[in-house]
Scaffold this active site. Structure first.
Site, PDB file in Angstrom:
ATOM      1  N   ARG A   9      -5.336 -11.259   8.505  1.00 49.72           N
ATOM      2  CA  ARG A   9      -5.938 -10.071   9.124  1.00 49.72           C
ATOM      3  C   ARG A   9      -5.774  -8.839   8.234  1.00 49.72           C
ATOM      4  O   ARG A   9      -6.656  -7.992   8.179  1.00 49.72           O
ATOM      5  CB  ARG A   9      -5.357  -9.806  10.509  1.00 49.72           C
ATOM      6  N   GLU A  43      -8.345  -9.206   5.649  1.00 47.04           N
ATOM      7  CA  GLU A  43      -9.632  -8.867   6.253  1.00 47.04           C
ATOM      8  C   GLU A  43      -9.796  -7.349   6.382  1.00 47.04           C
ATOM      9  O   GLU A  43     -10.857  -6.802   6.073  1.00 47.04           O
ATOM     10  CB  GLU A  43      -9.733  -9.527   7.628  1.00 47.04           C
ATOM     11  N   SER A 101       0.932   4.673  -4.537  1.00 49.95           N
ATOM     12  CA  SER A 101       1.991   3.853  -5.104  1.00 49.95           C
ATOM     13  C   SER A 101       2.456   2.784  -4.121  1.00 49.95           C
ATOM     14  O   SER A 101       2.606   3.043  -2.929  1.00 49.95           O
ATOM     15  CB  SER A 101       3.186   4.735  -5.475  1.00 49.95           C
TER      16      SER A 101
END
Length: 147
Positions: free
Chosen positions: A89, A92, A115
């Site tokens: 997820r 995604e 960073s």
């Protein structure tokens, strides 16, 4: 010799066996829960004091203490596209919102990156009438590109 991944497996096993939470480990170690979890899963070297606190709480041996102090090879995915549903997820999210995040960072800060070294992470639960929400905060220092 126990390596970082073997140590991480022993940590997870003892954590479950003893009923210890990541938050309890973080309290014993004296560091934020996200950092502690990541370090115990092999992604950061732990200073002696922090490693010893974790090993004592989890009743682990000197082999794990040594492994926790080693410099890691960072990156924990077995494949470029993760298969674990929770990890996938996040992949995604970056596939869908990565270009948006890039645009918004550049608009706000200029040409540079966030960073992942000077970085904080927080995960918390937010109650919601339609079902609790997962709130993930990624907090990284802005690093401008220098030419």
């Amino acid at each position: 010799m126990t390596g970082k991944q073997e140590a991480a497996a022993k940590v997870r096993e003892k954590k479950t066996e003893l009923g210890v939470t990541w938050a309890q480990l973080a309290e014993a170690v004296g560091r934020p829960v996200a950092w502690t979890t990541s370090a115990l899963l092999g992604q950061h070297p732990m200073p002696e004091r922090e490693a010893r606190a974790a090993v004592e709480l989890l009743e682990l041996g000197p082999d794990v203490l040594h492994a926790l102090r080693l410099q890691p090879t960072r990156g924990a995915l077995d494949a470029a596209v993760p298969t674990d549903p929770t990890t996938y997820r996040f992949y995604e999210v970056l596939q869908v919102y990565g270009p948006t995040l890039k645009e918004l960072i550049h608009e706000e800060f200029g040409d540079g990156i966030m960073s992942a070294i000077n970085f904080r992470l927080d995960v918390r639960r937010a109650p919601d009438p339609k079902g609790d929400r997962v709130v993930v905060t990624l907090d990284g220092k802005f690093l401008p590109y220098e030419w």
